[in-house]
Write a protein that holds these residues in place. Structure first.
Motif, mmCIF file in Angstrom:
data_model
loop_
_atom_site.group_PDB
_atom_site.id
_atom_site.type_symbol
_atom_site.label_atom_id
_atom_site.label_comp_id
_atom_site.label_asym_id
_atom_site.label_seq_id
_atom_site.Cartn_x
_atom_site.Cartn_y
_atom_site.Cartn_z
ATOM 1 N N ARG A 107 3.080 -0.010 -4.338
ATOM 2 C CA ARG A 107 2.119 0.209 -5.429
ATOM 3 C C ARG A 107 2.831 0.222 -6.776
ATOM 4 O O ARG A 107 2.336 -0.313 -7.774
ATOM 5 C CB ARG A 107 1.369 1.528 -5.220
ATOM 6 N N ILE A 152 -6.589 -2.893 -3.589
ATOM 7 C CA ILE A 152 -5.560 -2.175 -4.332
ATOM 8 C C ILE A 152 -5.522 -2.725 -5.752
ATOM 9 O O ILE A 152 -5.699 -3.921 -5.976
ATOM 10 C CB ILE A 152 -4.199 -2.310 -3.621
ATOM 11 N N THR A 178 0.808 -1.225 0.000
ATOM 12 C CA THR A 178 0.000 0.000 0.000
ATOM 13 C C THR A 178 0.839 1.272 0.000
ATOM 14 O O THR A 178 0.292 2.371 -0.117
ATOM 15 C CB THR A 178 -0.950 0.011 1.210
#
Length: 341
Positions: free
Chosen positions: A16, A45, A11
């Motif tokens: 990412r 995500i 995260t």
């Protein structure tokens, strides 16, 4: 057949970006897990632009048994706890933190520079990713070192706030806003105001007056390339969101002209030479964002020393300086040691 890949610290900015690059480069994956701290557990995500959404798993309960590789972007403290557990379970750890970089039993890898060193990963089942400022510099130095032998490097860095994570980017944004609207400015991430300023201080100070960031550039360059190379670094934080820049002065053992260096760099892996001696004939950080290359500009001879060159080096620190290099290590590991199918 593909690999089972876990991205730990999924995260955060680098985590990412790891997911984005894995998807972008179509890394062969059978199963992928986004893993993070308990506070992120259950959140969703994106897996790059693949259209796939991942539910974040809790690192405290994640079982690494049966997973091929774990790309860690979680910082040194969580890595200290969970990387050895993953390695012991048979999952090869590719770690982005500074924890294992100088461990003699852990290879420190930049695939364009020292791919053969990856063969030592089996000692601990862990591979280290170098510091972001080191990674782009050694990509630029390696082909020149092969050609003329580097004796000494003096580097000054201009490092973006994303190197300090999302909180660093937020602080630059909030301080910039505060300057324009006349609000009070506060420093929580950086030691001094970063908006409209530069700060010659990254990481903690050491006894000799250098900072740990500067020390990292010295010792990591020696480990990755050649212990005989002398390195002096000054690392500076600048009000740029993404993209690190470096002014690099190099002293060589043998004669090398600027034209010869340009020709070498033009053909070197991972490098884009953009060097025109005119307005706009160079690359700046804002132009390298989202790009995988390390850009070289302003190659010129330094007449103050024998066999000297200066050059300007720019790269997206979230990619080559972190996430991209980790994925390239995973690709290299797959080709050399963990072949599927």
């Amino acid at each position: 057949m593909g690999y089972k890949i876990a991205v730990v610290g999924a995260t955060g900015n680098v985590g990412r970006e790891m997911l984005n690059i894995l998807a972008e480069r179509e890394f062969p994956i059978d199963e992928i897990a986004a893993v993070a701290s308990p506070r992120s557990t259950g959140s969703e995500i994106d897996f790059g632009d693949s259209g796939k959404t991942l539910k974040v798993k809790n690192i405290e309960h994640f079982d690494f048994t049966g997973w091929d590789m774990a790309l860690f972007a979680a910082g040194s403290e969580p890595t200290k706890i969970y990387a050895p557990k993953a390695a012991a379970a048979g999952c090869v750890v590719i770690d982005n933190s500074s924890l294992y970089r100088m461990d003699p039993d852990v290879p420190l890898i930049v695939p364009e520079v020292n791919p053969d060193a990856i063969d030592g990963y089996k000692k601990k089942n862990i591979i280290a990713n170098p510091n972001c400022s080191t990674a782009q510099m050694v990509v630029a130095l390696k082909p020149l070192h092969d050609a003329a032998g580097i004796k000494r490097v003096i580097v000054s860095t201009y490092q973006s706030v994303s190197g300090a994570g999302k909180s660093g980017m937020d602080e630059l944004f909030e301080q910039t806003r505060a300057v324009f609207v006349g609000d009070e400015k506060s420093n929580n991430v950086f030691t001094k105001q970063i908006a409209f300023n530069v700060i010659p201080h990254i990481d903690v100070f050491l006894d000799d007056g250098s900072t740990k960031e500067e020390w990292k550039m010295v010792v990591e360059t020696k480990k990755i390339m050649d212990p005989k190379i002398k390195v002096s670094a000054t690392c500076v934080r600048v009000p740029v969101f993404v993209g690190h820049s470096e002014s690099i002065n190099i002293e060589f053992e043998r004669e090398i002209s600027a034209e010869e260096a340009q020709n070498i760099l033009r053909e070197a892996p991972g490098i884009m030479l953009y060097d025109k001696r005119e307005n706009e004939g160079y690359i700046t950080p804002i132009e390298c964002v989202g790009d995988s290359a390390t850009y070289i500009s302003r190659v010129r001879e330094d007449t103050t020393v024998e066999n000297g060159l200066n050059l300007w080096c720019v790269s997206d620190n979230l990619r080559k300086g972190a996430a991209l290099n980790a994925v390239q290590i995973a690709e290299l590991l797959g080709r050399r040691h963990l072949k599927k199918g």
